[in-house]
Design a protein around this motif. Structure first.
Motif, PDB file in Angstrom:
ATOM      1  N   LEU A 387      -0.820 -12.635  -8.757  1.00 43.76           N
ATOM      2  CA  LEU A 387      -1.070 -11.731  -7.648  1.00 43.76           C
ATOM      3  C   LEU A 387      -2.577 -11.633  -7.422  1.00 43.76           C
ATOM      4  N   LEU A 388      -3.016 -11.919  -6.186  1.00 44.75           N
ATOM      5  CA  LEU A 388      -4.445 -11.942  -5.859  1.00 44.75           C
ATOM      6  C   LEU A 388      -4.709 -11.080  -4.630  1.00 44.75           C
ATOM      7  N   HIS A 389      -5.977 -10.648  -4.521  1.00 45.82           N
ATOM      8  CA  HIS A 389      -6.421  -9.904  -3.347  1.00 45.82           C
ATOM      9  C   HIS A 389      -7.733 -10.512  -2.875  1.00 45.82           C
ATOM     10  N   GLU A 390      -7.713 -11.140  -1.676  1.00 47.58           N
ATOM     11  CA  GLU A 390      -8.899 -11.826  -1.163  1.00 47.58           C
ATOM     12  C   GLU A 390      -9.037 -11.568   0.333  1.00 47.58           C
ATOM     13  N   LYS A 391     -10.179 -11.071   0.762  1.00 47.42           N
ATOM     14  CA  LYS A 391     -10.535 -10.958   2.172  1.00 47.42           C
ATOM     15  C   LYS A 391      -9.415 -10.350   3.017  1.00 47.42           C
ATOM     16  N   GLU A 392      -9.072  -9.135   2.684  1.00 53.24           N
ATOM     17  CA  GLU A 392      -8.047  -8.394   3.419  1.00 53.24           C
ATOM     18  C   GLU A 392      -6.709  -9.129   3.437  1.00 53.24           C
ATOM     19  N   PRO A 466      -1.163 -10.071   5.283  1.00 58.65           N
ATOM     20  CA  PRO A 466      -2.366  -9.276   5.639  1.00 58.65           C
ATOM     21  C   PRO A 466      -2.326  -7.925   4.905  1.00 58.65           C
ATOM     22  N   TYR A 467      -3.504  -7.466   4.506  1.00 55.21           N
ATOM     23  CA  TYR A 467      -3.552  -6.247   3.697  1.00 55.21           C
ATOM     24  C   TYR A 467      -4.860  -5.525   3.985  1.00 55.21           C
ATOM     25  N   GLU A 468      -4.770  -4.288   4.344  1.00 58.67           N
ATOM     26  CA  GLU A 468      -5.945  -3.461   4.590  1.00 58.67           C
ATOM     27  C   GLU A 468      -6.042  -2.378   3.518  1.00 58.67           C
ATOM     28  N   ILE A 469      -7.207  -2.257   2.949  1.00 62.10           N
ATOM     29  CA  ILE A 469      -7.424  -1.214   1.940  1.00 62.10           C
ATOM     30  C   ILE A 469      -7.580   0.135   2.632  1.00 62.10           C
ATOM     31  N   LYS A 470      -6.765   1.077   2.229  1.00 60.31           N
ATOM     32  CA  LYS A 470      -6.786   2.404   2.832  1.00 60.31           C
ATOM     33  C   LYS A 470      -7.535   3.379   1.939  1.00 60.31           C
TER      34      LYS A 470
END
Length: 470
Positions: A387-392, A466-470
């Motif tokens: 599981l990775l998180h890169e550039k939104e 797509p994923y936006e940090i809230k």
């Protein structure tokens, strides 16, 4: 920056039409300009040629008239002086090639010396350029008292007229080039406008998907009759394709529904037979196990076909909800350990990732990818779920250390029933629908799926949301 003109394709109909019409028009206009220039030049020279012919015919008569009163040489000189003017020079050479008489003017001193040195002068008036001046020259035999005395040379200066003609020719050429440029622009604009209906047809057809075949209509205003006929034929073809697609989808749905129930019953009886068949021989048990496995594989194939048919027809529903990805991936790894003895590694982020997805569909996607990785890698190599998180973006990766996929085949592995290795796929029980199901489910949840693979090094399947940090 907005592009006013699209990229030029030398093989396009637009370029061919422009080039063809422009070439013909340029040749026609060039021919007209050339013909006009030749006509003007011919008219200019012919007018002065007539004057030289008049002088050549008159000169012997004048010499005979003057020679009755004075000597022949004096008569020749008087005749030359009588016919000489600011633009016309005359001189006479005797049989030995010596000049015996010539025009007595300033022009003869400044320009006539080089004229008298010319030896190759034809009887017919011809145009020659000497030191930037244009002369019509002719040489005629001088016959007096019925005897050949020598040659009469006549030179007529037409520099002003010739200069005017050359200026006019340059103006014609420049005007023609300007006209050709304007004409090319007009032709390009007209051809481009005339082909707009074809470009519009291309744009519309690119936006037509399988689901929109039935409702596809191409509306064109002020199109030529040939284009309208093409559009009508094309819409008829789309309608036939829509009917064929509907029939195909209906056939798949009906066959899948009709076969799944009896196969499920057969599978249930076979499993019951295995559980209660204590008196079965090893060969009989093996045969029943193979039949059970094939029945289950066929049931799964039919279920996959039904899922794809629902997705194509727009009847597949995704129940999106906020899901804890850390827990979901952990659960998938635990499920993998139950049905396989393969080592499955899990790499999670420290932070808890919450994402809006269909939990059951995403589980099915990951299980399909892990099952695919198990089938196409060696038993002693691990499978990694990451599981990775890169550039939104949230990226879920399924990694193996298997045989890999050739680069030229990677673009097709998500196609239905496509198999990289037919023989190996048969032995592993693959139907060629697993990755197609993965792509359909992931895109249905708003994500994308991609692959990175090297031969004999393994493959990495990446699911990206797509994923936006809230």
């Amino acid at each position: 920056m907005v592009k006013l003109w699209p990229k030029i394709d030398p093989h396009s109909l637009q370029v061919r039409l422009i080039a063809g019409v422009a070439t013909v028009s340029t040749m026609a206009l060039g021919s007209v300009v050339t013909w006009m220039s030749w006509q003007i030049q011919h008219l200019l020279v012919e007018t002065h040629k007539q004057n030289l012919e008049v002088i050549a015919n008159r000169f012997p008569r004048d010499v005979e008239i003057y020679s009755d009163m004075v000597s022949l040489e004096t008569g020749i000189q008087k005749s030359i002086d009588n016919l000489t003017n600011n633009n016309t020079l005359l001189w006479v050479k005797n049989s030995a090639g010596q000049i015996v008489a010539q025009s007595q003017t300033e022009m003869m001193d400044s320009k006539g010396k080089k004229l008298t040195l010319l030896t190759q002068v034809v009887p017919q008036p011809s145009l020659q350029e000497i030191n930037g001046n244009y002369w019509l020259l002719s040489a005629n035999p001088l016959i007096t008292q019925k005897k050949l005395y020598g040659q009469l040379y006549i030179a007529h200066n037409i520099t002003s007229e010739q200069t005017m003609f050359l200026d006019l020719t340059k103006s014609l050429i420049l005007s023609s080039l300007l006209a050709i440029g304007v004409m090319l622009g007009a032709i390009a604009w007209y051809v481009r406008k005339s082909l707009q209906p074809l470009h519009r047809i291309s744009e519309i057809t690119q936006s037509i998907s399988v689901e929109k075949l039935k409702d596809a209509h191409i509306q064109l205003e002020n199109a030529p009759s040939e284009i309208k006929q093409l559009v009508q034929t094309y819409e008829q073809m789309l309608f036939r394709l829509s009917q064929s697609w509907d029939q195909q989808q209906q056939l798949v749905s009906n066959v899948s529904h009709e076969l799944r129930t009896p196969l499920t019953i057969v599978s249930g009886y076979l499993q019951s037979l295995l559980r209660r068949g204590d008196n079965l021989t090893p060969s009989q048990r093996e045969a029943i196990e193979v039949a059970t496995s094939e029945a289950n594989r066929t049931i799964q194939l039919l279920q996959d076909l039904l899922d794809l048919e629902r997705a194509d027809s727009g009847r597949m529903h995704f129940y999106l909800d906020l899901v804890n990805l850390n827990n979901l991936l952990t659960e998938v790894v635990e499920m993998t350990k139950k049905y396989s003895d393969r080592l499955c590694l899990l790499e999670l982020l420290e932070a808890t990732i919450m994402l809006t997805v269909d939990e059951n569909r995403l589980k099915q996607v990951l299980i399909n990818l892990i099952d695919n990785a198990i089938k196409y890698s060696e038993p002693d190599t691990p499978i990694t779920l990451r599981l990775l998180h890169e550039k939104e973006q949230i990226i879920i990766q399924v990694c193996d250390q298997g045989m890999g996929i050739p680069l030229q085949q990677q673009v097709r592995i998500f196609e239905r029933f496509y198999r990289v290795d037919e023989v190996r796929s048969r032995t592993t029980g693959g139907s060629g629908l697993g990755l197609s199901i993965v792509k359909t489910f992931v895109e249905g949840m708003g994500g994308t799926v991609s692959i990175y693979s090297k031969l004999n090094q393994g493959s990495i399947f990446s699911i990206i949301f797509p994923y936006e940090i809230k």
